[in-house]
Design an enzyme around this catalytic site. Structure first.
Site, PDB file in Angstrom:
ATOM      1  N   HIS A   1       0.837  -1.208   0.000  1.00 16.91           N
ATOM      2  CA  HIS A   1       0.000   0.000   0.000  1.00 16.91           C
ATOM      3  C   HIS A   1       0.868   1.253   0.000  1.00 16.91           C
ATOM      4  CE1 HIS A   1      -3.673   2.339   1.313  1.00 16.91           C
ATOM      5  NE2 HIS A   1      -2.714   3.150   1.720  1.00 16.91           N
ATOM      6  N   GLU A   2       1.828   1.307   0.919  1.00 15.21           N
ATOM      7  CA  GLU A   2       2.662   2.500   1.037  1.00 15.21           C
ATOM      8  C   GLU A   2       3.627   2.625  -0.141  1.00 15.21           C
ATOM      9  OE1 GLU A   2       2.092   4.826   3.089  1.00 15.21           O
ATOM     10  OE2 GLU A   2       0.633   3.746   4.304  1.00 15.21           O
TER      11      GLU A   2
ATOM     12  N   HIS B   1       1.937   4.209  -3.175  1.00 19.41           N
ATOM     13  CA  HIS B   1       1.844   5.675  -3.117  1.00 19.41           C
ATOM     14  C   HIS B   1       3.133   6.314  -3.635  1.00 19.41           C
ATOM     15  CE1 HIS B   1      -1.974   5.957  -1.146  1.00 19.41           C
ATOM     16  NE2 HIS B   1      -1.573   5.447   0.000  1.00 19.41           N
TER      17      HIS B   1
END
Length: 226
Positions: free
Chosen positions: A22-23, A26
């Site tokens: 997820h990170e 980004h």
């Protein structure tokens, strides 16, 4: 509550993968759209140690779990993004924000699809792998749905700021410094206070649970598991 080593082994791995991807997503999308902040700081990485926050990722969820909180809540180290450095700051912010939840949905899809390979796994490992895959679907969908709540600094809040007209986007963006307090208030404090008066004020949790259930059923249907 008795938490065994087996429980830890089938929850920690899918949780760490979900947070890490997820990170990293980004940071990767921000890099592609013109901002190298996360890339230069080494945050476009699949190394979980780059993204795990000792309190938010480990201690806070453990405290809430052991205190029988009505909602489990945690967070990773936010990937630093300089939205002004993006080639198109407003639409770029939307794409960067969507990258995390979209990646979690993709991971949930692949985990659901992987149920079909369980018949080829040695009997001794089949149940362990099945539990990891099941938890991977649940964790990734919850992470995606929760992060799309329209409250800054959650991804959904940043998407809303990027899409709404300025008259609405500006006041919403000003909530970002207080976003974490707002979340703790509506997810933990408000339901606990309501329970003292016999009121069910756990509205956000109900919305997240309903939405999560719908997305999981859809993924199972699409991957031929329904």
């Amino acid at each position: 509550m008795n938490i065994t080593l087996y429980d830890v082994s089938v929850w920690v791995l899918p949780l760490v993968i979900a947070i890490t991807f997820h990170e990293a997503a980004h940071g990767f999308v921000a890099h592609r759209l013109g901002d190298n902040t996360a890339f230069e700081l080494g945050r476009v990485s699949f190394n979980p140690l780059k993204h795990i926050d000792p309190f938010g990722t480990l201690m806070l969820p453990a405290i809430l779990l052991l205190s029988h909180s009505p909602f489990l809540f945690g967070y990773a180290k936010p990937v630093p993004v300089n939205f002004r450095a993006l080639r198109n700051p407003r639409t770029g912010m939307v794409w960067v924000a969507l990258a995390g939840p979209a990646t979690n949905i993709a991971l949930a899809f692949f985990a659901a699809a992987a149920f079909h390979v369980l018949t080829y796994v040695p009997a001794g490992a089949e149940q362990w792998l099945a539990d990891n895959l099941k938890n991977a679907v649940v964790i990734n969908v919850i992470l995606a749905v929760f992060n799309m709540l329209p409250i800054p600094p959650l991804d959904g809040g940043r998407v809303a700021v990027g899409l709404l007209p300025n008259v609405l986007a500006a006041p919403l963006s000003r909530l970002e410094p207080y976003g974490m307090l707002i979340l703790i208030g509506i997810l933990i404090v408000l339901p606990l206070a309501g329970s003292q008066f016999g009121l069910n004020l756990d509205v956000i949790s109900a919305i997240v649970r309903t939405s999560t259930g719908f997305v999981i059923r859809l993924l199972l249907l699409v991957t031929g598991n329904a």
